[in-house]
Design a protein around this motif. Structure first.
Motif, PDB file in Angstrom:
ATOM      1  N   ARG A   5      59.387 -40.930  55.006  1.00 64.81           N
ATOM      2  CA  ARG A   5      59.039 -39.612  54.455  1.00 64.81           C
ATOM      3  C   ARG A   5      59.546 -39.434  53.027  1.00 64.81           C
ATOM      4  O   ARG A   5      58.925 -38.713  52.234  1.00 64.81           O
ATOM      5  CB  ARG A   5      59.615 -38.505  55.333  1.00 64.81           C
ATOM      6  CG  ARG A   5      59.019 -38.397  56.713  1.00 64.81           C
ATOM      7  CD  ARG A   5      57.663 -37.751  56.718  1.00 64.81           C
ATOM      8  NE  ARG A   5      57.679 -36.387  56.200  1.00 64.81           N
ATOM      9  CZ  ARG A   5      56.634 -35.567  56.249  1.00 64.81           C
ATOM     10  NH1 ARG A   5      55.486 -35.991  56.767  1.00 64.81           N
ATOM     11  NH2 ARG A   5      56.713 -34.339  55.764  1.00 64.81           N
ATOM     12  N   THR A   6      60.654 -40.075  52.708  1.00 61.74           N
ATOM     13  CA  THR A   6      61.213 -39.919  51.368  1.00 61.74           C
ATOM     14  C   THR A   6      60.642 -40.926  50.376  1.00 61.74           C
ATOM     15  O   THR A   6      60.948 -40.856  49.185  1.00 61.74           O
ATOM     16  CB  THR A   6      62.745 -40.061  51.392  1.00 61.74           C
ATOM     17  OG1 THR A   6      63.085 -41.330  51.968  1.00 61.74           O
ATOM     18  CG2 THR A   6      63.385 -38.958  52.200  1.00 61.74           C
ATOM     19  N   GLY A  25      63.502 -44.008  48.801  1.00 61.63           N
ATOM     20  CA  GLY A  25      64.260 -43.760  50.023  1.00 61.63           C
ATOM     21  C   GLY A  25      65.154 -44.911  50.423  1.00 61.63           C
ATOM     22  O   GLY A  25      66.163 -44.724  51.111  1.00 61.63           O
ATOM     23  N   VAL A  68      63.348 -33.277  55.704  1.00 61.50           N
ATOM     24  CA  VAL A  68      62.188 -33.930  55.083  1.00 61.50           C
ATOM     25  C   VAL A  68      60.873 -33.369  55.594  1.00 61.50           C
ATOM     26  O   VAL A  68      59.818 -33.606  54.993  1.00 61.50           O
ATOM     27  CB  VAL A  68      62.230 -35.461  55.300  1.00 61.50           C
ATOM     28  CG1 VAL A  68      63.475 -36.060  54.667  1.00 61.50           C
ATOM     29  CG2 VAL A  68      62.139 -35.834  56.774  1.00 61.50           C
ATOM     30  N   GLN A 124      70.031 -37.378  47.573  1.00 60.39           N
ATOM     31  CA  GLN A 124      68.789 -36.739  48.015  1.00 60.39           C
ATOM     32  C   GLN A 124      68.798 -35.249  47.686  1.00 60.39           C
ATOM     33  O   GLN A 124      67.761 -34.666  47.339  1.00 60.39           O
ATOM     34  CB  GLN A 124      68.623 -36.925  49.532  1.00 60.39           C
ATOM     35  CG  GLN A 124      67.305 -36.446  50.092  1.00 60.39           C
ATOM     36  CD  GLN A 124      66.178 -37.420  49.808  1.00 60.39           C
ATOM     37  OE1 GLN A 124      66.158 -38.517  50.341  1.00 60.39           O
ATOM     38  NE2 GLN A 124      65.239 -37.024  48.966  1.00 60.39           N
ATOM     39  N   PHE A 146      60.328 -29.718  50.572  1.00 61.55           N
ATOM     40  CA  PHE A 146      61.008 -30.985  50.351  1.00 61.55           C
ATOM     41  C   PHE A 146      60.475 -31.668  49.095  1.00 61.55           C
ATOM     42  O   PHE A 146      59.265 -31.719  48.861  1.00 61.55           O
ATOM     43  CB  PHE A 146      60.844 -31.921  51.550  1.00 61.55           C
ATOM     44  CG  PHE A 146      61.446 -33.284  51.339  1.00 61.55           C
ATOM     45  CD1 PHE A 146      62.818 -33.447  51.319  1.00 61.55           C
ATOM     46  CD2 PHE A 146      60.637 -34.393  51.136  1.00 61.55           C
ATOM     47  CE1 PHE A 146      63.388 -34.697  51.112  1.00 61.55           C
ATOM     48  CE2 PHE A 146      61.195 -35.645  50.930  1.00 61.55           C
ATOM     49  CZ  PHE A 146      62.568 -35.800  50.918  1.00 61.55           C
ATOM     50  N   ARG A 153      60.620 -35.209  46.860  1.00 59.72           N
ATOM     51  CA  ARG A 153      61.043 -36.594  46.724  1.00 59.72           C
ATOM     52  C   ARG A 153      61.739 -36.779  45.378  1.00 59.72           C
ATOM     53  O   ARG A 153      61.369 -36.147  44.396  1.00 59.72           O
ATOM     54  CB  ARG A 153      59.839 -37.539  46.794  1.00 59.72           C
ATOM     55  CG  ARG A 153      59.173 -37.604  48.162  1.00 59.72           C
ATOM     56  CD  ARG A 153      58.116 -38.680  48.170  1.00 59.72           C
ATOM     57  NE  ARG A 153      57.469 -38.788  49.472  1.00 59.72           N
ATOM     58  CZ  ARG A 153      56.616 -39.748  49.796  1.00 59.72           C
ATOM     59  NH1 ARG A 153      56.296 -40.674  48.901  1.00 59.72           N
ATOM     60  NH2 ARG A 153      56.064 -39.784  50.997  1.00 59.72           N
ATOM     61  N   PHE A 204      65.349 -27.458  52.230  1.00 59.35           N
ATOM     62  CA  PHE A 204      65.696 -28.826  52.615  1.00 59.35           C
ATOM     63  C   PHE A 204      67.081 -29.201  52.087  1.00 59.35           C
ATOM     64  O   PHE A 204      67.843 -29.919  52.749  1.00 59.35           O
ATOM     65  CB  PHE A 204      64.625 -29.810  52.130  1.00 59.35           C
ATOM     66  CG  PHE A 204      64.833 -30.358  50.757  1.00 59.35           C
ATOM     67  CD1 PHE A 204      65.555 -31.523  50.553  1.00 59.35           C
ATOM     68  CD2 PHE A 204      64.292 -29.716  49.642  1.00 59.35           C
ATOM     69  CE1 PHE A 204      65.746 -32.041  49.276  1.00 59.35           C
ATOM     70  CE2 PHE A 204      64.473 -30.228  48.367  1.00 59.35           C
ATOM     71  CZ  PHE A 204      65.207 -31.397  48.179  1.00 59.35           C
ATOM     72  N   ILE A 231      62.843 -40.979  58.380  1.00 55.54           N
ATOM     73  CA  ILE A 231      63.243 -40.263  57.161  1.00 55.54           C
ATOM     74  C   ILE A 231      62.972 -41.132  55.938  1.00 55.54           C
ATOM     75  O   ILE A 231      62.504 -40.642  54.902  1.00 55.54           O
ATOM     76  CB  ILE A 231      64.726 -39.877  57.238  1.00 55.54           C
ATOM     77  CG1 ILE A 231      64.980 -38.952  58.432  1.00 55.54           C
ATOM     78  CG2 ILE A 231      65.173 -39.189  55.954  1.00 55.54           C
ATOM     79  CD1 ILE A 231      66.443 -38.669  58.688  1.00 55.54           C
TER      80      ILE A 231
END
Length: 255
Positions: A31-32, A37, A233, A94, A238, A240, A168, A28
């Protein structure tokens, strides 16, 4: 060479589960975005490392009864509440892609939680004769309870503020809603241990109570969060955090 105890069995359970949570948190995190992240998903990663380290210490006591090992196990156990709470503060961040909650407020809550963490470490490190209940650890627990209340209020406020949530965001909110009762029980367990003399709730008290009100609560909460977080994610909508902020009005974000 000692024998494997009930407590050691609980440690083995944690050694089985938390590596998967650690891997999921890394996925995760990537991905972020590694930079943005890190402010969110490093906390379940840290919690996993603490639980793995604490479990290893527990297993080491089978053949080594050194007081240092017991202290290390106690430190890993008691300070794990901080990254647990910060995980959910991070999940709110998030979700809040439009910054309905001022970033400065989130940073302040994070700082307060770290103060609790420092107090907890100091309290355990200076404990005498295995008595980990002192003014410092009680103060740390008080901070963690206050942070939890603020987190619940923040989650409610954000729910009211966000209209037309993306898929998401709904999944991350579901993670919060489903995990909340388990996190609450986990905190209640520690609070009873810190503020009362009930032996079953002390750090090395009743192992069944410890398993049901601490270990399993954390595992269930984190598994729910990692599963729904991974699914979130991977959603096509999704966003960021950095991307959301750049697409809106210019803001100077401070880490």
């Amino acid at each position: 060479m000692g024998s494997v105890t009930y407590r050691n069995g609980i440690a083995i359970l944690q050694l089985i589960v938390f590596p998967f949570i650690l891997v999921a948190s890394i996925f995760i995190w990537r991905r972020t975005g590694l930079k943005v992240g890190s402010r969110i998903w490093r906390y379940p990663f840290t919690l996993s490392l603490l639980r793995i380290a604490g479990s290893i210490c527990s297993l080491l006591t089978i053949s080594n009864k050194s007081q240092r090992i017991y202290i290390a196990e106690a430190v890993c156990e008691l300070i794990g509440i901080a990254p647990l709470l910060l995980t959910y503060i991070g999940v709110l961040r998030q979700i809040d892609i439009d910054e309905d909650i001022p970033p400065r407020s989130s940073r302040l809550i994070t700082l307060i939680t770290f103060i609790g963490l420092i107090l907890g470490i100091a309290g355990v490190s200076t404990a005498d004769d295995g008595n980990y209940k002192n003014g410092l650890t009680k103060g740390a627990m008080g901070i963690f309870l206050a942070v939890f209340v603020i987190y619940v209020l923040m989650a409610g406020w954000l729910w009211i503020r966000i209209y037309g949530m993306k898929r998401f965001q709904k999944k991350l909110y579901l993670a919060i809603a489903l995990s909340l009762p388990f996190v609450l029980v986990r905190l209640v367990y520690s609070a009873i241990g810190d503020y009362t003399e009930i032996s079953r709730f002390q750090l090395f008290g009743d192992n069944t109570v410890y398993l049901c009100m601490s270990v399993l609560e954390e595992i269930v909460a984190m598994v729910i969060t990692m599963v729904l977080g991974t699914s979130a994610v991977l959603e096509s909508d999704f966003v960021r955090l950095g991307s959301a902020q750049q697409s809106s009005e210019p803001k100077n974000e401070v880490v």
